[in-house]
Motif scaffolding. Structure first.
Motif, PDB file in Angstrom:
ATOM      1  N   ALA A  94      -3.345   2.633  -4.474  1.00  0.00           N
ATOM      2  CA  ALA A  94      -3.108   1.694  -3.389  1.00  0.00           C
ATOM      3  C   ALA A  94      -4.269   0.727  -3.169  1.00  0.00           C
ATOM      4  O   ALA A  94      -4.060  -0.451  -2.880  1.00  0.00           O
ATOM      5  N   ILE A  95      -5.507   1.216  -3.294  1.00  0.00           N
ATOM      6  CA  ILE A  95      -6.660   0.365  -2.940  1.00  0.00           C
ATOM      7  C   ILE A  95      -7.477  -0.072  -4.151  1.00  0.00           C
ATOM      8  O   ILE A  95      -8.372  -0.912  -4.009  1.00  0.00           O
ATOM      9  N   GLY A  96      -7.158   0.469  -5.330  1.00  0.00           N
ATOM     10  CA  GLY A  96      -7.980   0.177  -6.506  1.00  0.00           C
ATOM     11  C   GLY A  96      -8.033  -1.297  -6.865  1.00  0.00           C
ATOM     12  O   GLY A  96      -9.111  -1.874  -7.064  1.00  0.00           O
ATOM     13  N   GLY A  97      -6.851  -1.933  -6.933  1.00  0.00           N
ATOM     14  CA  GLY A  97      -6.799  -3.343  -7.298  1.00  0.00           C
ATOM     15  C   GLY A  97      -7.462  -4.227  -6.253  1.00  0.00           C
ATOM     16  O   GLY A  97      -8.213  -5.152  -6.587  1.00  0.00           O
ATOM     17  N   THR A 149       0.832  -1.209   0.000  1.00  0.00           N
ATOM     18  CA  THR A 149       0.000   0.000   0.000  1.00  0.00           C
ATOM     19  C   THR A 149       0.862   1.253   0.000  1.00  0.00           C
ATOM     20  O   THR A 149       0.630   2.191  -0.773  1.00  0.00           O
ATOM     21  N   PHE A 150       1.873   1.255   0.865  1.00  0.00           N
ATOM     22  CA  PHE A 150       2.779   2.408   0.958  1.00  0.00           C
ATOM     23  C   PHE A 150       3.532   2.613  -0.356  1.00  0.00           C
ATOM     24  O   PHE A 150       3.635   3.743  -0.863  1.00  0.00           O
ATOM     25  N   ALA A 151       4.042   1.534  -0.922  1.00  0.00           N
ATOM     26  CA  ALA A 151       4.824   1.632  -2.163  1.00  0.00           C
ATOM     27  C   ALA A 151       3.969   2.095  -3.332  1.00  0.00           C
ATOM     28  O   ALA A 151       4.364   2.982  -4.104  1.00  0.00           O
ATOM     29  N   ILE A 153      -4.414   5.648   6.199  1.00  0.00           N
ATOM     30  CA  ILE A 153      -3.302   6.185   6.970  1.00  0.00           C
ATOM     31  C   ILE A 153      -1.972   5.944   6.249  1.00  0.00           C
ATOM     32  O   ILE A 153      -1.116   6.832   6.186  1.00  0.00           O
ATOM     33  N   CYS A 154      -1.809   4.737   5.671  1.00  0.00           N
ATOM     34  CA  CYS A 154      -0.590   4.423   4.912  1.00  0.00           C
ATOM     35  C   CYS A 154      -0.413   5.399   3.750  1.00  0.00           C
ATOM     36  O   CYS A 154       0.704   5.860   3.479  1.00  0.00           O
ATOM     37  N   THR A 155      -1.526   5.698   3.080  1.00  0.00           N
ATOM     38  CA  THR A 155      -1.467   6.637   1.960  1.00  0.00           C
ATOM     39  C   THR A 155      -1.090   8.025   2.438  1.00  0.00           C
ATOM     40  O   THR A 155      -0.336   8.752   1.771  1.00  0.00           O
TER      41      THR A 155
END
Length: 210
Positions: free
Chosen positions: A42-45, A13-15, A67-69
């Protein structure tokens, strides 16, 4: 207790968020716009995967992804000048996210009782779909539709993951091997310009006749 797959998910997610925010900054997006691009990357897939698997998307039950984003956003803001001068920054974070999310998607699908070929597809969706959404948001042709080997790296990594499981290897070893396979295939494909064959056609057929 946090599992190994959850750790991979958070790092992925961070990457991926950094890869999206990095490209958004190159397009001169404001902070909010860049955050949205990073979040969608980050969350789309994972969201698309969960919808197809008929489960609640993970970010709706755990705010850690938001939060990671946010942390990724601050990372780019603080180190933005250094990242801009590093030409391979986007490729590095995108490849890491691609490999990690492929493993996460495969593992979750197997855990829900689906056959391995569904797991390979869902792993590829988890890894590649976020990048497609990111590229659409920043008005670029998605990498998955270009000559570069992108989603195919996810497929190959998923196959290696499944083969390792069939050989009786520990789950975490299979996950590491799947991750490394995706990463190596992606890096070698770009370094040596390895591409899939192009489907050729007559461009004139797609043009309007006056």
């Amino acid at each position: 207790m946090i599992s190994f797959v959850q750790v991979l998910d958070f790092i992925g997610t961070f990457a991926f968020a950094i890869s999206g925010i990095r490209l958004a900054s190159a397009k001169r997006f404001d902070w909010f716009g860049a955050y949205i691009v990073g979040l969608a990357t980050a969350i789309g897939g994972g969201t698309l995967r969960d919808v197809m698997l008929n489960v609640t998307p993970v970010w709706m039950t755990d705010p850690i992804y938001l939060i990671c984003t946010a942390f990724a956003m601050f990372f780019v803001i603080i180190f933005g000048k250094y990242l801009i001068h590093l030409n391979n920054t986007f490729f590095f974070f995108d490849s890491i996210g691609l490999a990690l999310f492929t493993v996460v998607g495969f593992d979750k699908t197997i855990a829900l009782g689906f056959p391995f070929w569904v797991a390979i597809i869902m792993g590829s969706v988890t890894g590649a779909a976020g990048g497609v959404i990111r590229d659409v948001f920043i008005n670029e042709i998605p990498l998955i539709f270009r000559k570069e080997i992108y989603a195919m790296a996810c497929v190959i990594g998923g196959l290696f993951y499944w083969i390792c499981l069939q050989m009786g290897l520990e789950a975490y070893l299979s996950q590491i091997i799947g991750f490394v396979t995706v990463l190596v295939v992606r890096i070698l494909a770009v370094k040596y310009q390895i591409t899939l064959p192009i489907l050729k056609g007559d461009p004139a057929n797609g043009q309007k006749k006056e």
